[in-house]
Design a protein around this motif. Structure first.
Motif, PDB file in Angstrom:
ATOM      1  N   GLU A 277      -8.242  -5.693  -0.336  1.00 11.40           N
ATOM      2  CA  GLU A 277      -9.123  -5.238  -0.972  1.00 11.40           C
ATOM      3  C   GLU A 277      -9.793  -3.502  -0.235  1.00 11.40           C
ATOM      4  O   GLU A 277      -9.931  -2.332  -0.382  1.00 11.40           O
ATOM      5  CB  GLU A 277     -10.398  -5.661  -0.107  1.00 11.40           C
ATOM      6  CG  GLU A 277     -10.404  -6.611  -1.455  1.00 11.40           C
ATOM      7  CD  GLU A 277     -11.553  -6.452  -2.713  1.00 11.40           C
ATOM      8  OE1 GLU A 277     -11.208  -5.668  -3.086  1.00 11.40           O
ATOM      9  OE2 GLU A 277     -11.598  -7.673  -3.427  1.00 11.40           O
ATOM     10  N   GLU A 278      -9.516  -3.747   1.283  1.00 12.46           N
ATOM     11  CA  GLU A 278     -10.139  -2.986   1.664  1.00 12.46           C
ATOM     12  C   GLU A 278      -8.773  -1.040   1.876  1.00 12.46           C
ATOM     13  O   GLU A 278      -8.880  -0.509   1.662  1.00 12.46           O
ATOM     14  CB  GLU A 278      -9.572  -2.544   3.509  1.00 12.46           C
ATOM     15  CG  GLU A 278     -10.794  -3.356   3.874  1.00 12.46           C
ATOM     16  CD  GLU A 278     -10.458  -3.937   5.484  1.00 12.46           C
ATOM     17  OE1 GLU A 278     -10.203  -3.761   6.176  1.00 12.46           O
ATOM     18  OE2 GLU A 278     -11.684  -4.677   5.981  1.00 12.46           O
TER      19      GLU A 278
ATOM     20  N   HIS B 129       2.303   1.859  -3.402  1.00  9.50           N
ATOM     21  CA  HIS B 129       1.090   1.807  -4.075  1.00  9.50           C
ATOM     22  C   HIS B 129       1.045   3.528  -4.378  1.00  9.50           C
ATOM     23  O   HIS B 129       0.723   4.589  -5.240  1.00  9.50           O
ATOM     24  CB  HIS B 129      -0.288   1.184  -4.078  1.00  9.50           C
ATOM     25  CG  HIS B 129      -0.954   1.408  -5.198  1.00  9.50           C
ATOM     26  ND1 HIS B 129      -0.917   1.713  -6.245  1.00  9.50           N
ATOM     27  CD2 HIS B 129      -2.340   2.175  -4.629  1.00  9.50           C
ATOM     28  CE1 HIS B 129      -2.506   1.628  -6.807  1.00  9.50           C
ATOM     29  NE2 HIS B 129      -3.131   2.023  -5.969  1.00  9.50           N
TER      30      HIS B 129
ATOM     31  N   SER C 132      -7.322  -1.503  -1.194  1.00  5.51           N
ATOM     32  CA  SER C 132      -6.880  -0.962  -2.393  1.00  5.51           C
ATOM     33  C   SER C 132      -5.832  -1.158  -3.570  1.00  5.51           C
ATOM     34  O   SER C 132      -5.577  -0.809  -4.044  1.00  5.51           O
ATOM     35  CB  SER C 132      -7.402   0.689  -3.148  1.00  5.51           C
ATOM     36  OG  SER C 132      -8.358   0.900  -2.199  1.00  5.51           O
TER      37      SER C 132
ATOM     38  N   GLU D  44      -5.581  -5.798  -6.730  1.00  5.93           N
ATOM     39  CA  GLU D  44      -5.646  -6.633  -8.376  1.00  5.93           C
ATOM     40  C   GLU D  44      -4.104  -6.423  -8.381  1.00  5.93           C
ATOM     41  O   GLU D  44      -3.536  -6.293  -9.159  1.00  5.93           O
ATOM     42  CB  GLU D  44      -6.165  -5.337  -8.612  1.00  5.93           C
ATOM     43  CG  GLU D  44      -5.386  -3.957  -8.747  1.00  5.93           C
ATOM     44  CD  GLU D  44      -5.470  -2.812  -7.823  1.00  5.93           C
ATOM     45  OE1 GLU D  44      -5.510  -2.030  -8.061  1.00  5.93           O
ATOM     46  OE2 GLU D  44      -7.066  -3.600  -7.185  1.00  5.93           O
TER      47      GLU D  44
ATOM     48  N   SER E 224       1.201  -1.248   0.405  1.00  2.94           N
ATOM     49  CA  SER E 224      -0.031  -0.350   0.143  1.00  2.94           C
ATOM     50  C   SER E 224       1.077   0.771  -0.216  1.00  2.94           C
ATOM     51  O   SER E 224       0.632   2.263  -0.947  1.00  2.94           O
ATOM     52  CB  SER E 224      -1.462  -0.303   1.680  1.00  2.94           C
ATOM     53  OG  SER E 224      -1.435   0.875   0.910  1.00  2.94           O
TER      54      SER E 224
END
Length: 353
Positions: free
Chosen positions: A224-225, A199, A227, A230, A196
């Motif tokens: 998912e939380e 990212h 983001s 993927e 994260s």
């Protein structure tokens, strides 16, 4: 699919002269079950790992030459049963430096099991000094090199690595990865925090997670939380993880604790740099300049920054990692099981559980 399981499978693949029986405590199908049978090994199951009588019955029936227990404090149960059943060689093998359980009354259980191991074991082995000191609490033990075959992790043809990177779309990505059980101890959640951070900085990074475990749903939800879902690939359990190490730019091991860190050995044998926590034991460093450590307290942002540095470090891999050859480690097993010679013609009917 943990390190101990892979180590024992390496031993079985070397086709030692004894007959190997793997005692498990579950009703499901294991990743290596079919290969064990193909290699003339056996699998026996006891549903209740705390049942002295079930262990005793098995050992009295099979009459093994040795019982080699790898299950931390629970080892006190099979070793006590083996002693009662007259098994001559009873080995307690330490593989970790802490107990992940937080069950109520665990202190009493640990005290009882340590006493049982001390009373029942004839031999004490550990994958590292810290692991032995933890489980055996002052008793004398021998550190035994973990068995793995470095040749299994040598770089495959470049075309095969490129094919997989193209398949996943990773040719222009920083690939972080891990191999092992998806448990809290391995701290995969921290890896997601690192991803994260990268990212947010606009760095093209992905996370490859090889293995399965009880944390899978939790980790998917956290991805998912954050983001980054993927950007994460979960492979599930795989019998042979060797190719995956070569897809990684940095192997991550931010473990909360480790007896040794056998996946770190495999990564180094693959010439993949390892970024691990202080939980990695000194015995996990193969001396090739590929092992880097950071305290977890530094936080995921610092770890993310270090991962970039490790991936681009021109000094990494200054020499070939040096692992104990599997043939040399096999000699430890001959000694441990009091086996004479090395020929298949000797004692072929005897069992090791």
């Amino acid at each position: 699919m943990g390190g101990t399981e892979r180590m024992l499978m390496t031993l079985l693949r070397m086709k030692p002269p004894w007959k190997s029986i793997f005692l498990t405590y579950g009703t499901g199908t294991g990743t290596f079950d079919q290969e064990i049978k193909d290699l003339d090994g056996e699998i026996r199951t006891i549903p209740n790992p705390g049942s002295l009588s079930d262990h005793f019955q098995l050992f009295r029936t099979v009459k093994p030459a040795a019982v080699h227990a790898h299950t931390l404090f629970q080892s006190g149960i099979p070793l006590a049963a083996a002693r009662a059943a007259g098994v001559p060689i009873r080995i307690a093998h330490a593989h970790t430096t802490a107990d992940p359980s937080d069950k109520k009354g665990r202190f009493i259980y640990e005290k009882l099991m340590r006493a049982s191991i001390a009373l029942s074991a004839t031999d004490y082995r550990a994958c590292s000094s810290a692991a032995g000191n933890y489980l055996f609490a002052g008793k004398s033990f021998e550190v035994m090199p973990n068995l793995f075959d470095p040749k299994q992790f040598k770089r495959p043809p470049e075309a095969e690595v490129l094919r997989l990177k193209l398949k996943y779309g990773w040719t222009d990505k920083l690939v972080l990865g891990s191999v092992g059980r998806l448990t809290k101890v391995k701290n995969h959640a921290f890896m997601l925090d690192m991803l994260s951070e990268l990212h947010k900085q606009g760095i093209k990074a992905v996370l490859l997670v090889v293995g399965d475990g009880d944390q899978l749903k939790t980790l998917r939800r956290k991805a998912e939380e954050l983001s980054v879902a993927e950007l994460v690939t979960f492979t599930g359990a795989v019998e042979d993880p060797s190719i995956y190490y070569h897809l990684m730019d940095v192997f991550l091991m931010p473990s909360l604790f480790e007896g040794l860190g056998i996946a770190a050995l495999e990564a180094q044998a693959s010439l993949t740099p390892v970024l691990g926590s202080e939980a990695l034991q000194p015995e996990a460093d193969l001396g090739g300049g590929l092992l880097y450590k950071l305290p977890l307290e530094a936080g995921s942002a610092i770890w993310a920054e270090k991962a970039i540095s490790v991936a681009t470090d021109s000094h990494k891999g200054t020499s070939d990692p040096v692992a104990v050859p599997p043939e040399e480690v096999l000699k430890h097993y001959y000694q441990l099981y009091r086996w004479k010679g090395g020929g298949h013609e000797q004692k072929t009917a005897d069992y090791i559980i």
